[in-house]
Design a protein around this motif. Structure first.
Motif, PDB file in Angstrom:
ATOM      1  N   LYS A  19     -13.251  -5.156  -9.716  1.00 51.92           N
ATOM      2  CA  LYS A  19     -14.043  -5.646  -8.987  1.00 51.92           C
ATOM      3  C   LYS A  19     -14.468  -4.901  -7.646  1.00 51.92           C
ATOM      4  O   LYS A  19     -15.853  -4.763  -7.326  1.00 51.92           O
ATOM      5  N   SER A  20     -13.502  -4.229  -7.347  1.00 49.05           N
ATOM      6  CA  SER A  20     -13.852  -3.255  -6.222  1.00 49.05           C
ATOM      7  C   SER A  20     -14.895  -2.227  -6.471  1.00 49.05           C
ATOM      8  O   SER A  20     -16.112  -1.991  -6.009  1.00 49.05           O
ATOM      9  N   ARG A  24     -19.211  -1.840  -5.329  1.00 46.22           N
ATOM     10  CA  ARG A  24     -19.730  -0.532  -4.783  1.00 46.22           C
ATOM     11  C   ARG A  24     -20.596  -0.012  -5.804  1.00 46.22           C
ATOM     12  O   ARG A  24     -21.705   0.725  -5.142  1.00 46.22           O
ATOM     13  N   THR A  92     -15.443  -8.586   0.454  1.00 39.44           N
ATOM     14  CA  THR A  92     -15.996  -7.264   0.145  1.00 39.44           C
ATOM     15  C   THR A  92     -17.431  -6.866   0.507  1.00 39.44           C
ATOM     16  O   THR A  92     -17.810  -6.031   1.046  1.00 39.44           O
ATOM     17  N   ARG A  95     -17.902  -7.489   4.408  1.00 37.15           N
ATOM     18  CA  ARG A  95     -17.753  -6.576   5.231  1.00 37.15           C
ATOM     19  C   ARG A  95     -18.521  -5.309   4.982  1.00 37.15           C
ATOM     20  O   ARG A  95     -18.752  -4.626   5.978  1.00 37.15           O
ATOM     21  N   ARG A 123     -12.686  -7.015  12.924  1.00 41.59           N
ATOM     22  CA  ARG A 123     -12.159  -5.696  12.564  1.00 41.59           C
ATOM     23  C   ARG A 123     -13.209  -4.619  12.035  1.00 41.59           C
ATOM     24  O   ARG A 123     -13.004  -3.472  12.181  1.00 41.59           O
ATOM     25  N   ALA A 164      -4.825  -1.493   7.915  1.00 44.44           N
ATOM     26  CA  ALA A 164      -4.935  -0.285   6.741  1.00 44.44           C
ATOM     27  C   ALA A 164      -5.764  -1.173   5.605  1.00 44.44           C
ATOM     28  O   ALA A 164      -5.551  -2.128   4.949  1.00 44.44           O
ATOM     29  N   SER A 165      -7.249  -0.929   5.767  1.00 44.80           N
ATOM     30  CA  SER A 165      -8.119  -1.818   5.314  1.00 44.80           C
ATOM     31  C   SER A 165      -9.206  -0.796   4.545  1.00 44.80           C
ATOM     32  O   SER A 165     -10.048  -0.299   5.227  1.00 44.80           O
ATOM     33  N   ALA A 166      -9.578  -0.993   3.157  1.00 46.26           N
ATOM     34  CA  ALA A 166     -10.371  -0.352   2.563  1.00 46.26           C
ATOM     35  C   ALA A 166     -12.047  -1.085   2.688  1.00 46.26           C
ATOM     36  O   ALA A 166     -12.808  -0.437   2.827  1.00 46.26           O
ATOM     37  N   GLN A 167     -11.906  -2.142   3.114  1.00 42.24           N
ATOM     38  CA  GLN A 167     -13.051  -2.944   3.593  1.00 42.24           C
ATOM     39  C   GLN A 167     -13.575  -2.454   4.852  1.00 42.24           C
ATOM     40  O   GLN A 167     -14.978  -2.144   4.998  1.00 42.24           O
ATOM     41  N   ARG A 192      -7.395   1.716  -1.065  1.00 46.14           N
ATOM     42  CA  ARG A 192      -8.259   2.201  -1.979  1.00 46.14           C
ATOM     43  C   ARG A 192      -9.572   3.204  -1.656  1.00 46.14           C
ATOM     44  O   ARG A 192     -10.030   2.667  -0.582  1.00 46.14           O
ATOM     45  N   ILE A 310      -1.664  -4.537  -2.360  1.00 45.81           N
ATOM     46  CA  ILE A 310      -1.984  -5.901  -1.469  1.00 45.81           C
ATOM     47  C   ILE A 310      -2.190  -6.805  -2.093  1.00 45.81           C
ATOM     48  O   ILE A 310      -1.947  -8.088  -1.997  1.00 45.81           O
ATOM     49  N   ASP A 311      -3.144  -6.721  -3.152  1.00 52.29           N
ATOM     50  CA  ASP A 311      -3.823  -7.962  -4.017  1.00 52.29           C
ATOM     51  C   ASP A 311      -2.841  -8.431  -5.123  1.00 52.29           C
ATOM     52  O   ASP A 311      -2.919  -9.560  -5.680  1.00 52.29           O
ATOM     53  N   GLU A 334      -1.361  -8.530   6.396  1.00 54.76           N
ATOM     54  CA  GLU A 334      -2.773  -8.401   6.281  1.00 54.76           C
ATOM     55  C   GLU A 334      -2.960  -9.865   5.196  1.00 54.76           C
ATOM     56  O   GLU A 334      -4.092 -10.352   4.739  1.00 54.76           O
ATOM     57  N   LYS A 338      -6.483 -13.148   3.877  1.00 53.21           N
ATOM     58  CA  LYS A 338      -6.985 -13.024   2.586  1.00 53.21           C
ATOM     59  C   LYS A 338      -7.966 -14.387   2.116  1.00 53.21           C
ATOM     60  O   LYS A 338      -7.945 -15.060   3.063  1.00 53.21           O
TER      61      LYS A 338
HETATM   62  C1  S3P Z   1     -11.067  -4.561  -1.259  1.00 54.49           C
HETATM   63  C2  S3P Z   1     -10.063  -4.218  -0.399  1.00 54.49           C
HETATM   64  C3  S3P Z   1      -8.644  -5.000   0.033  1.00 54.49           C
HETATM   65  C4  S3P Z   1      -8.606  -6.230  -1.078  1.00 54.49           C
HETATM   66  C5  S3P Z   1      -9.832  -6.599  -1.572  1.00 54.49           C
HETATM   67  C6  S3P Z   1     -11.036  -5.681  -2.095  1.00 54.49           C
HETATM   68  C7  S3P Z   1     -12.099  -3.491  -1.540  1.00 54.49           C
HETATM   69  O1  S3P Z   1      -9.151  -5.968   1.230  1.00 54.49           O
HETATM   70  O2  S3P Z   1      -7.709  -7.040  -0.593  1.00 54.49           O
HETATM   71  O3  S3P Z   1      -9.577  -7.664  -2.569  1.00 54.49           O
HETATM   72  O4  S3P Z   1     -12.685  -3.700  -2.725  1.00 54.49           O
HETATM   73  O5  S3P Z   1     -12.448  -2.830  -0.736  1.00 54.49           O
HETATM   74  P1  S3P Z   1      -8.798  -5.077   2.542  1.00 54.49           P
HETATM   75  O6  S3P Z   1      -9.528  -3.899   2.824  1.00 54.49           O
HETATM   76  O7  S3P Z   1      -9.257  -6.200   3.612  1.00 54.49           O
HETATM   77  O8  S3P Z   1      -7.193  -4.930   2.522  1.00 54.49           O
END
Ligand code: S3P
Length: 428
Positions: A19-20, A24, A92, A95, A123, A164-167, A192, A310-311, A334, A338
Motif C-alpha cells: 500500500k505505501s 507513492r 498517507t 499527509r 504534526r 517517528a512517522s514516515a508520513q 519506512r 507499527i501496523d 502512535e 491510527k
Molecule cells: C505509512 C506510514 C505509517 C503507517 C501507515 C502507512 C506510510 O504511518 O502506519 O499505514 O505509507 O508512510 P505513520 O507514518 O503515521 O506512522
C-alpha cells in the motif's frame, strides 16, 4: 459476517501489492516528467483515493487492468481541483499531499471520512509552516478538512522530528525537494524509507545516513517503470494465521522485505515462529515466506522496533494472546492516532473473546496462552482490526460475528476470499 474456526492453512498465496509503495508510485509518477508505468498496483480503496486526488489535480492516470500509466506533469504541471478532494480513509494520501501541494501557487482543500477527519494533522502542518507553507485545519490538532494555500517559494528546513512517522517525514521531503537550498531532517526513529528510495529511483538525489537525511532542491524527477512488491503488512495476517492454526504450512509469495518494514519477522523469530525466508528478489526487495504452525513464547517490543512494525501491532497482540508468558509492548503511543485508537480497539475487541490483555499509556500487556471464545466483535471501521479479528476467529471455540467487515477493503478487498483459499476445509 460469521467467521468460523479454521482448519489448517495450506498452499500458496500471492499477497496484494504494498500500500505505501503503491501510493507513492502514483505520487512520484504525477510529479515527475514523462510516463510512469506501475506494475502490480494495489487497487484498494486507500490507493484509489490517491489516484482520484491526482486526477482531480489534472493528471491523466489510465488503468488497462494490467498496468497503471501516469502521465507525469512535474510539480509545476498540476492544476487546481474544481472542488475539495475527498481522500476517504487514507492518512498517507492527505499527509503526503500536504507537503507535495505546498508550493503549487493554488489552493487545494482535502478532507476524508469520519475517521480521517479526526486524525491530527498538526504534526505535518507545523514543520511545513516552518518552510513557508500556508495550511489550515480545524481545532487544536488541525483536523481535516485542510486547506493548502500553495506558495510560490518554500524555504529549506533543519528539523528534528518529534514523532517517528514516515508520513510526516515524507510530507517534509515532498516540500524539501521543491524548496531552494538544502534541508536536513533527523528522524526520531527510522521509519519506512519508501519515499527516500523512490526519490533515487525517479532520478533525484538524497543522502541518508542512519536517522539523518539531507536533501537539496529544487529537483526535477523523471518518470519510470516500477513494480510494486507484495505488502508485508497484509502478509502478516496469514503469517499469524498459519502460525496459530495447528498443522498449517503455507508459502506467501513475493513479500516485500525492505528492512524498515520487517520488524514483525524479527519479533516472531524471537517468539519461536517457524518462518523461512527464501528466493530473495534483490531488485524488488521481495521474498517468498514459508510459514508453519508453531508454539509461541511471550516477548517484549519497544524502541526502534516500533516504527518497523507499527501496523502489525494489532496482529502481534493477537499472537501474544496465544504465546506462553507475558508480552509487553511499549513506546507505541502512535497506535492511538491510527484509523482507530488501535490500543483501545485491540484490547476491547479481544477482551470480548476472553483474551487477557490490558492497555497501558503507550502500549499493551498481554498474558498467554488464553483460549479465545465465540463473540460478536467489530472492526470499528479499521481494516487492520477487522483482519486481526478474522485471524482470531480461526482459533476461537465457536463462531465469531464480525461487524463492519467491509472495512478490510481499505487495504485488502479480497482478504476473506484469500483466507478461504488457504483454509483446506470449511471449518466446524
Ligand atoms: C505509512 C506510514 C505509517 C503507517 C501507515 C502507512 C506510510 O504511518 O502506519 O499505514 O505509507 O508512510 P505513520 O507514518 O503515521 O506512522
Amino acid at each position: 459476517m460469521e467467521l468460523k474456526k479454521g482448519a489448517p492453512l495450506t498452499g500458496e498465496l500471492m499477497v496484494p501489492a504494498d500500500k505505501s509503495i503503491s501510493h507513492r508510485a502514483v505520487m512520484f509518477g504525477a510529479i515527475s516528467h514523462g510516463k510512469t508505468i506501475i506494475k502490480n498496483f494495489l487497487r484498494a480503496q486507500d490507493c484509489m483515493s490517491t489516484v482520484h486526488a491526482f486526477e482531480s489535480l489534472g493528471v491523466s492516470i489510465e488503468d488497462d487492468g494490467q498496468v497503471i500509466t501516469v502521465e507525469g506533469k512535474g510539480f509545476e504541471g498540476l492544476s487546481p481541483s474544481t472542488e475539495p478532494i475527498n481522500v476517504g480513509n487514507s492518512g498517507t494520501t492527505i499527509r503526503l499531499l500536504m507537503g507535495l501541494l505546498s508550493k503549487t501557487g493554488f489552493e487545494t482543500t482535502l478532507f476524508g471520512d469520519d475517521s480521517l477527519n479526526k486524525r491530527p494533522m498538526d504534526r505535518v502542518i507545523d514543520p511545513l509552516k516552518e518552510m513557508g507553507a500556508v495550511i489550515e485545519g480545524s481545532g487544536p490538532s488541525l483536523f481535516p478538512p485542510v486547506t493548502i494555500k500553495g506558495q510560490h517559494v518554500l524555504k529549506p528546513i533543519d528539523h528534528q522530528m518529534a514523532v517517528a512517522s514516515a508520513q510526516v517525514k515524507s510530507a517534509i521531503l515532498f516540500a524539501a525537494i521543491q524548496a531552494k537550498g538544502t534541508s536536513h531532517i533527523i528522524e526520531k526513529e527510522r521509519s519506512r524509507n519508501h519515499t527516500e528510495e523512490m526519490i533515487k529511483q525517479f532520478g533525484g538525489e538524497i543522502s541518508v545516513s542512519g536517522k539523518e537525511i539531507f536533501i537539496s532542491g529544487p529537483q526535477k524527477l523523471v518518470g519510470k517503470e516500477i513494480t510494486v512488491p507484495g505488502d508485508i503488512s497484509s502478509a502478516a495476517f496469514f503469517i499469524a494465521a498459519a502460525t496459530l492454526v495447528k498443522d498449517s504450512s503455507i508459502t506467501l509469495k513475493n513479500v516485500g522485505v525492505n528492512p524498515t518494514r520487517t520488524g514483525i519477522l524479527e519479533v516472531l523469530d524471537k517468539m519461536g515462529a517457524k518462518i523461512k525466508v527464501c528466493s530473495y528478489d534483490k531488485i524488488n526487495q521481495a521474498c517468498d515466506l514459508q510459514v508453519e504452525a508453531a508454539n509461541l513464547l511471550a516477548t517484549t517490543i519497544s524502541g526502534e522496533l516500533i516504527p518497523r512494525l507499527i501496523d502489525e501491532l494489532p496482529i502481534i497482540a493477537l499472537l501474544s494472546t496465544q504465546a506462553k508468558g507475558t508480552t509487553i509492548i511499549s513506546d507505541a503511543q502512535e497506535l492511538k492516532v491510527k484509523e482507530t485508537n488501535r490500543i483501545d480497539a485491540t484490547v476491547e475487541e479481544l477482551k470480548k473473546m476472553g483474551a487477557d490483555i490490558e492497555a497501558t499509556e503507550d502500549g499493551l500487556i498481554i498474558h498467554g496462552p488464553t483460549p479465545l471464545h465465540k463473540a460478536t466483535v467489530s472492526s470499528r471501521g479499521d481494516h487492520r482490526i477487522g483482519m486481526m479479528l478474522q485471524v482470531a476467529a480461526l482459533v476461537a471455540d465457536g463462531p465469531v460475528i464480525l461487524q463492519k467487515s467491509e472495512a478490510v477493503a481499505i487495504s485488502y478487498p479480497n482478504f476473506f476470499n484469500d483466507m478461504s483459499s488457504l483454509l483446506s476445509e470449511t471449518g466446524e
